[in-house]
Design an enzyme around this catalytic site. Structure first.
Site, short mmCIF file in Angstrom:
data_model
loop_
_atom_site.label_atom_id
_atom_site.label_comp_id
_atom_site.label_asym_id
_atom_site.label_seq_id
_atom_site.Cartn_x
_atom_site.Cartn_y
_atom_site.Cartn_z
N GLN A 155 -9.51 14.82 -37.25
CA GLN A 155 -9.20 14.61 -39.44
C GLN A 155 -8.78 15.32 -39.11
O GLN A 155 -8.51 15.73 -40.86
CB GLN A 155 -11.02 14.31 -39.05
CG GLN A 155 -10.89 12.95 -38.91
CD GLN A 155 -10.56 12.30 -39.43
OE1 GLN A 155 -10.30 11.96 -40.69
NE2 GLN A 155 -9.55 11.13 -38.89
N HIS B 25 -5.53 15.37 -41.14
CA HIS B 25 -4.69 15.00 -42.34
C HIS B 25 -4.44 15.75 -43.36
O HIS B 25 -4.16 15.27 -44.12
CB HIS B 25 -6.01 13.71 -42.26
CG HIS B 25 -6.60 12.61 -42.23
ND1 HIS B 25 -5.75 11.68 -42.18
CD2 HIS B 25 -7.35 12.52 -41.45
CE1 HIS B 25 -6.20 10.54 -41.85
NE2 HIS B 25 -6.73 10.34 -41.53
N GLU C 83 -18.03 10.84 -43.26
CA GLU C 83 -17.39 9.78 -43.76
C GLU C 83 -16.99 8.58 -42.28
O GLU C 83 -17.28 8.19 -41.83
CB GLU C 83 -15.73 10.08 -44.21
CG GLU C 83 -14.75 8.27 -43.92
CD GLU C 83 -13.43 9.14 -43.76
OE1 GLU C 83 -12.38 8.60 -44.15
OE2 GLU C 83 -12.78 10.89 -43.91
N HIS C 84 -16.39 9.66 -40.81
CA HIS C 84 -16.93 9.60 -39.58
C HIS C 84 -18.06 10.31 -38.87
O HIS C 84 -18.18 11.56 -39.19
CB HIS C 84 -15.51 10.16 -38.61
CG HIS C 84 -14.31 8.98 -39.65
ND1 HIS C 84 -13.36 10.22 -40.67
CD2 HIS C 84 -13.71 7.58 -39.61
CE1 HIS C 84 -12.44 8.81 -40.78
NE2 HIS C 84 -13.14 7.97 -40.61
N ASP D 94 -9.60 4.29 -36.96
CA ASP D 94 -8.82 4.65 -38.10
C ASP D 94 -7.31 3.13 -37.95
O ASP D 94 -7.32 3.09 -38.70
CB ASP D 94 -7.84 5.16 -37.85
CG ASP D 94 -8.63 6.87 -38.53
OD1 ASP D 94 -9.23 6.60 -39.12
OD2 ASP D 94 -8.24 7.31 -38.56
N HIS E 273 -37.00 -17.62 -76.79
CA HIS E 273 -37.50 -18.10 -74.82
C HIS E 273 -37.85 -19.20 -75.28
O HIS E 273 -38.02 -19.97 -74.36
CB HIS E 273 -37.25 -16.73 -74.51
CG HIS E 273 -35.65 -16.31 -74.43
ND1 HIS E 273 -34.90 -15.66 -75.43
CD2 HIS E 273 -35.59 -15.58 -73.31
CE1 HIS E 273 -34.65 -14.49 -74.75
NE2 HIS E 273 -34.26 -14.68 -73.57
#
Length: 873
Positions: free
Chosen positions: A700, A703, A769-770, A803, A862
């Site tokens: 990661q 990235h 996230e992970h 991934d 109504h």
């Protein structure tokens, strides 16, 4: 370079005029004029930004009240400003060069003119002239040894324009009255006639000597022109000359070495034309050389060579390696800049400067940039009137000059040493291995909770105000100008210079999907696994519940009709994202799937993404990235289909654009989730393999420099922690993206905790996230997970499989949004519709409750909708 005349334009419509010259024809002249008022200054700044290097622009600012606005226009690239006397005095007091100003004459009588120009040596402008004879008279009296005189006409016609042009005045003519094709538009004023009105020839045949140059001003050859050939050049946009033997000569018609016309100018004595062209094919000369004076030299020759290498590099070419390895190229630029700083003698400086030019120009060509564009940028900078102090950034002044610096201003010897295989060892005394890549470490039992929470803070992003200020104008431009704006932004941000359309429509040509068998098999395997997992999420049948006798409620799903899938293309090619977004859309049954992804510098899209688009049945691929792609998907353009929902990750600008369009009711579009940089949190105990832990963290960290990785170590001893640290450094320094990894590790942390309960408490607080669980009995720990995008269970489940190929989706909430959002799944592409069906008995059973609640809320209509059916009051 003499300016023969100015074409007056309306900034609001110059790119798409209803009549007269379009922007391409205007660019052949290169000199344009626009009158501004208080409401059009913003348009002027936008115009200057869009036309840098294309036009020399003159603005009439005599009606503006702000001197600061006028100075800013000059600073933004306006060639000259036409000002009144008061403005002139204010600008002179601000030390603005008088060569950048033109005095607007307050009247057109002879005395008014004499009074206005007395005591000044600036250029002058006589506007809306009616008495041509009077202007002729004072021009003759004024003489030729004078500043420039600009003239516009109350009623422009070719006769009056030519009269004043022959006296070396510079006419200003509305672009809508001009034409490059007088045969088709005989009532308009011929550009070629005005251009040549003041040109002289000493040749018996009356032909004009013509120097042909490229955009850098390099002389390609000497030819001759006539009024007919100039008119034909302007009409066709090509290099057309007058052959002394064969008549009109369309350069390259037989050889294929054609020329695209860039512009036509005059020399100072008006006895030589200069054609500026883009030469195609082998070159200008009939001997197949670049010029009639021999081959290119210096930087032009290097540019020519680099372009050839980029398209067809010989095997083993070092330049080809640089094009395919951007990290190596960046490292070499930093290295050569450092060595130039160390050079002392004249020969050393020349040697190192040449090296730096080579690598810098390679970077330009790889980015789709030309020397001409670089020089245009230099020219634009030279026109600035506001000057900065010009001190070096602190990062470059606080360390010895012999050390290397990367483009982010951080000292970075390692970026060079880790990526270059041909370094000069004697200039690099510091060894890469001495600079460890290591995460900060905290023992939670020894720190206050506030410090641990601070350690888990994500890397700071640019302020939302700053981001929104950039993104809003981009979105507005796409909304109002559609394809034209999209192409402009793609050229600006993605350097895709050859695009004529922003969309590639299905069916996609097979030639765009040329992939190795291994890559095709990998994509097909991943495709099938992702399809199976998401197909299993389908609802077998509608939900039907009888809530009381005769009252049946149901819920059924339908696919979202039109979806836009954003596939990033910044620092890596991401066909995996195309799969993760596209396969669920296909499984859900979305009728229209549009992919948006930034093109490469040559305007093409990566073949892997085209192959995926074909497999999922995408309607089209939008060749754009960033906020402009999001806006195009949200609102649609002439070529881009509007969608109902936009999904996919991206940088801060993409995320901001998604948030803006989803809150705009006129867009009618939703989004999947907000997103930030990639992140992973690894929980490891004594059973974890240090090499596995390090590899998961690095997967990661590579990235981006704004990514973050977190290790929560459960009860590990110092030797066990050291083993992970050693593995992290050893693995990182051999990776090609080591410089990116260093940036990510700078804000990454290891937290040492006492037990798994504390580890999961911190993990849920962080909401990664992970989440990777490398612990004993990892499967049982999943029950403790409250907040995470996706969980990877056990030592044999690296995040990489998620991934790419396992089947789960990798488009996940980041930056803590896992507390509120799910990752992309089949449900992201469907909507649920509820229905209710009542029998008469059912309405009787529930009607009393409905009527009473309507009465309480005082909604009589109504209540009556029920009472009428039941026949009660």
């Amino acid at each position: 370079m003499h300016c023969p005349f100015l074409a007056s334009i309306d900034l609001a419509s110059y790119t798409n005029p209803t009549q007269g010259l379009d922007s391409k024809a205007l660019s052949f002249i290169g000199n344009v004029f626009a009158k501004l008022d208080q409401t059009s200054t913003d348009d002027a700044f936008l115009y200057l930004q869009q036309t840098v290097g294309l036009f020399t622009t003159y603005f009439d600012v005599s009606s503006l009240s702000s001197t600061d606005d006028i100075i800013s226009l000059l600073d933004s690239g306006a060639a000259k400003v036409f000002v009144n006397r008061q403005q002139l005095d204010q600008l002179v007091s601000n030390k603005i060069d008088q060569d950048r100003m033109v005095l607007v004459l307050p009247g057109n009588t002879k005395q008014e003119i004499i009074d206005a120009i007395s005591g000044t040596s600036v250029d002058v402008y006589s506007h809306q002239v009616r008495d041509i004879e009077l202007v002729e008279a004072w021009l003759k009296e004024y003489g030729t040894d004078r500043p420039e005189v600009f003239v516009s006409f109350a009623s422009p016609d070719i006769e009056n324009v030519l009269k004043l042009s022959k006296l070396s005045a510079i006419p200003i003519i509305p672009a809508e009255l001009l034409t490059v094709d007088p045969k088709v538009n005989p009532e308009s004023i011929s550009v070629s006639a005005v251009l040549l009105s003041n040109v002289t020839s000493d040749r018996p045949d009356g032909l004009f000597t013509t120097l042909v140059t490229d955009e850098r001003g390099i002389a390609l050859g000497l030819v001759y022109s006539s009024e007919e050939s100039v008119a034909e050049s302007l009409r066709t946009g090509r290099g057309v000359y007058q052959s002394r033997k064969r008549g009109l000569w369309y350069k390259g018609e037989s050889s294929g070495d054609i020329q695209e016309l860039v512009g036509i100018t005059l020399d100072c004595d008006h006895d030589c034309l200069r054609y500026i062209v883009k030469q195609k094919g082998r070159g200008f000369c009939h001997l197949a050389t670049a010029t009639c004076f021999g081959p290119y030299r210096g930087l032009s020759r290097l540019q020519q060579t680099l372009r050839r290498r980029m398209s067809s590099a010989p095997e083993g070419s070092y330049t080809a390696r640089l094009f395919s390895d951007p990290l190596l190229l960046n490292a070499k630029i930093v290295e050569e800049a450092n060595e130039l700083c160390q050079a002392n003698t004249k020969s050393e400086v020349a040697f190192e400067a040449a090296d730096l030019f080579y690598f810098a120009l390679t970077k330009c060509i790889a980015s789709g940039l030309t020397l001409e564009e670089v020089e245009q940028n230099l020219d634009a900078k030279s026109s600035k009137v506001k000057r900065r102090k010009g001190d070096a950034k602190v990062a470059y002044t606080t360390k010895p000059a012999t050390q290397d610096c990367n483009l982010n201003g951080r000292m970075s010897n390692e970026a060079v040493k880790g990526n270059s295989s041909s370094l000069k060892a004697n200039n690099n005394p510091v060894k890469l291995q001495e600079e460890r890549i290591q995460m900060r470490r905290y023992v939670t039992a020894e720190e206050p909770p506030e410090k641990i929470q601070e350690a888990l803070r994500r890397p700071s992003q640019r302020s939302s105000e700053q981001i929104m200020g950039i993104v809003h104008p981009i979105i507005e431009a796409i909304k109002t100008r559609g394809d034209a704006a999209l192409l402009e932004y793609t050229h600006k941000f993605d350097k895709a210079i050859t695009l004529t359309s922003p969309v590639l429509h299905a069916p996609f040509p097979h030639s765009l999907m040329q992939l190795s068998p291994e890559t095709i098999q990998a994509i097909d395997t991943s495709f099938e696994n992702i399809r199976r997992f998401h197909a299993a999420q389908k609802e077998e049948k509608p939900l039907v519940v009888e809530t009381m006798p005769g009252v049946v409620c149901s819920r059924f799903s339908r696919p979202i009709e039109r979806v836009g899938l954003y596939v990033p293309g910044g620092t890596a090619i991401l066909p995996s994202t195309a799969l993760m977004l596209g396969v669920p859309a296909m499984v859900a049954g979305c009728k229209k799937i549009v992919i948006a992804s930034p093109p490469r510098s040559d305007g093409s899209i990566t073949p892997e993404i085209v192959y995926v688009a074909q497999k999922i049945g995408a309607e089209s691929i939008v060749l754009a990235g960033g906020a402009q792609a999001v806006a195009a998907l949200a609102y649609g353009t002439e070529s881009v289909s509007k969608v109902d929902k936009i999904l996919g990750p991206g940088n801060q600008f993409v995320t901001a654009a998604k948030m803006i369009v989803s809150n705009d009711t006129s867009a009618g579009v939703s989004i999947d989730m907000p997103a930030g940089p990639s992140e992973v949190l690894v929980v490891a105990d004594e059973s974890a393999n240090p090499a596995f832990v390090a590899s998961d963290l690095l997967s990661q960290a590579e990235h981006g420099v704004d990514s973050q990785v977190v290790l929560i170590a459960v009860g590990l001893t110092e030797p066990q922690l050291a083993a992970i640290d050693d593995e992290l450094h050893t693995q990182a320094i051999v990776l090609p993206r080591v410089d990116i990894i260093r940036g990510a590790i700078e804000h990454s942390v290891t937290l040492v905790v006492k037990d798994i309960a504390e580890a999961m408490m911190l993990s849920n607080l962080y909401a990664p996230e992970h989440l990777i669980l490398q612990v004993q009995d990892a499967e049982s720990v999943v029950a403790l997970v409250e907040n995470a995008g996706s969980v990877f269970v056990g030592q044999w489940t690296p995040e990489s499989v998620g991934d790419y190929s396992a089947g789960v989706n990798h488009s996940l909430p980041t930056y803590g949004y896992a507390k509120q959002y799910s990752g992309v799944n089949l449900g992201s592409y469907i909507k649920h519709i509820t229905s209710s069906q009542l029998t008469k008995e059912g309405l009787r059973n529930v009607g009393g409750a409905v009527m009473q609640l309507a009465k309480v809320e005082e909604l009589e209509a109504h209540r009556r909708a029920v009472s009428l059916r039941l026949g009660v009051n």
